[in-house]
Design an enzyme around this catalytic site. Structure first.
Site, short mmCIF file in Angstrom:
data_model
loop_
_atom_site.label_atom_id
_atom_site.label_comp_id
_atom_site.label_asym_id
_atom_site.label_seq_id
_atom_site.Cartn_x
_atom_site.Cartn_y
_atom_site.Cartn_z
N LYS A 43 0.80 -1.24 0.00
CA LYS A 43 0.00 0.00 0.00
C LYS A 43 0.83 1.28 0.00
O LYS A 43 0.37 2.34 0.41
CB LYS A 43 -1.01 0.04 1.17
N SER A 44 2.06 1.17 -0.47
CA SER A 44 2.94 2.34 -0.51
C SER A 44 3.11 2.92 -1.91
O SER A 44 3.91 3.83 -2.11
CB SER A 44 4.30 1.96 0.06
N HIS A 98 6.88 -7.33 -1.97
CA HIS A 98 6.65 -6.71 -0.65
C HIS A 98 7.50 -7.40 0.41
O HIS A 98 7.29 -7.18 1.61
CB HIS A 98 5.19 -6.87 -0.22
N SER A 128 -4.94 2.93 3.88
CA SER A 128 -5.06 2.24 2.59
C SER A 128 -5.18 0.73 2.81
O SER A 128 -6.01 0.05 2.19
CB SER A 128 -3.85 2.58 1.72
N PHE A 219 -3.21 8.99 -11.77
CA PHE A 219 -4.24 8.21 -11.08
C PHE A 219 -5.44 7.99 -12.01
O PHE A 219 -5.98 6.89 -12.11
CB PHE A 219 -4.67 8.95 -9.81
P1 A3P Z 1 -5.08 4.65 -1.47
O1 A3P Z 1 -5.72 3.42 -0.92
O2 A3P Z 1 -4.65 5.59 -0.38
O3 A3P Z 1 -5.89 5.33 -2.52
P2 A3P Z 1 -0.06 -0.48 -3.58
O4 A3P Z 1 0.02 -0.45 -5.06
O5 A3P Z 1 1.27 -0.53 -2.90
O6 A3P Z 1 -1.01 -1.52 -3.11
O7 A3P Z 1 -0.64 0.95 -3.11
C1 A3P Z 1 -1.96 1.30 -3.41
C2 A3P Z 1 -2.13 2.76 -3.11
O8 A3P Z 1 -1.48 3.54 -4.13
C3 A3P Z 1 -3.60 3.17 -3.14
O9 A3P Z 1 -3.72 4.23 -2.17
C4 A3P Z 1 -3.75 3.66 -4.56
O10 A3P Z 1 -4.86 4.48 -4.79
C5 A3P Z 1 -2.42 4.41 -4.72
N1 A3P Z 1 -2.09 4.66 -6.14
C6 A3P Z 1 -2.00 3.77 -7.14
N2 A3P Z 1 -1.74 4.38 -8.31
C7 A3P Z 1 -1.66 5.71 -8.04
C8 A3P Z 1 -1.42 6.87 -8.82
N3 A3P Z 1 -1.23 6.81 -10.15
N4 A3P Z 1 -1.41 8.07 -8.20
C9 A3P Z 1 -1.62 8.16 -6.88
N5 A3P Z 1 -1.84 7.09 -6.07
C10 A3P Z 1 -1.87 5.87 -6.65
#
Ligand code: A3P
Length: 286
Positions: A43-44, A98, A128, A219
């Site tokens: 979730k980073s 991860h 997240s 996004f």
């Molecule tokens: P949120 O749940 O806060 O929206 P991971 O890929 O490590 O699982 O992380 C997922 C997080 O990254 C989610 O956060 C997701 O929305 C965010 N994310 C993915 N793509 C993104 C982008 N292009 N811009 C900003 N955040 C993004």
């Protein structure tokens, strides 16, 4: 469907998608010098970085990102299927993970392969992950945010403690094949971040190609892309009826979820667990 967890090397993993044998095989993964690893605590910003790296690799041309699911472009090494895919993908390979550093492929540490480590404000990671745990079927239901906060701070969640993950990986700081960047830096200056990534990867991209990377890794663009928004993921793995994977994509959403008391509790644990690291982050509590 079992939603049980198992322990491997002191770290919790879900029984669905992961196995002890798979994790042992990941540890013995034959790393090549031209491998690029996209490493994060979950979730980073893993899939965001994966999209950026995919686009850099194709000089900003979005066709690869629009035709191949992200889990095949940069498979997750620790999953049973991801490991198989990582083995069979043509070189040079993009591989996501991860894993905490102590479970990462041994061969990496004597190779010239590169690791890009993306780190994010752990309060946003918590929020997240809390939402993700409700849609990702291999994970147990997180209960209330209050309960989940305690588990997160204790490291009693899949992939273990955020604090230990970050501290472990940041030990590689200063190595020329290690690059650390934050989700917040990507947010603040995506183009500048892509340029720094290109320099680390030894890739020279034209101004147009850089623009295309930035546009296609937004996004909004990723939310539209079926190869990146997980809408192709089977329901028994991800239940998108309960919420999107690409949820909000902002920094600071924790302020909408944590009470002042919870935030102060988080800060106390953070200060204790991060003491002496010698790295400052924009989210460090005063
Ligand atoms: P949120 O749940 O806060 O929206 P991971 O890929 O490590 O699982 O992380 C997922 C997080 O990254 C989610 O956060 C997701 O929305 C965010 N994310 C993915 N793509 C993104 C982008 N292009 N811009 C900003 N955040 C993004």
């Amino acid at each position: 469907m079992s939603r049980g967890y198992f322990q491997h090397g002191g770290i919790t993993f879900p029984g669905l998608l992961y196995s002890p044998r798979g994790l042992e095989a990941a540890r013995d993964f034959p790393v090549e010098d031209d491998d690029v690893f996209n490493v994060t605590y979950q979730k980073s910003g893993t899939v965001w970085m994966l999209e950026i790296l995919s686009l850099i690799r194709s000089d900003g041309d979005p066709r690869w990102c629009r035709s191949v699911p992200n889990w095949d472009r940069g498979p997750w090494l620790e999953t049973v299927l991801g490991l198989r895919r990582a083995r069979s993908n043509p070189r040079p390979r993009l591989i996501s993970s991860h894993l905490p550093i102590q479970l990462f492929p041994k061969a990496f540490f004597t190779s010239k392969a590169k690791v890009i480590y993306t780190v994010r404000n752990p309060k946003d990671v918590l929020v997240s992950l809390y939402h993700f745990a409700r849609i990702f079927r291999p994970y147990k239901d997180p209960g209330s945010l209050e309960q989940f906060l305690e588990k997160f701070l204790e490291g009693d969640v899949p992939f273990g403690s955020w604090f230990e993950h970050v501290r472990g990986w940041l030990e590689l700081r200063g190595r020329e094949n290690f690059f650390c960047i934050s989700y917040e830096e990507l947010q603040q200056d995506l183009r500048g971040s892509v340029e720094r990534l290109c320099a680390f990867l030894g890739r020279g991209l034209s101004a147009e190609a850089l623009d295309a990377v930035v546009a296609n890794a937004s996004f909004a663009a990723m939310s539209r892309n079926r190869m990146s928004n997980f809408s192709l993921s089977p329901l028994f793995i991800l239940d998108l009826r309960r919420g999107p994977f690409l949820r909000k994509g902002i920094s600071g959403d924790w302020k909408n979820h944590l009470t002042a008391e919870q935030s102060a509790r988080f800060d106390r644990v953070y200060r204790e667990r991060m003491a002496g690291l010698g790295v400052t982050f924009p989210w460090d509590p005063p």
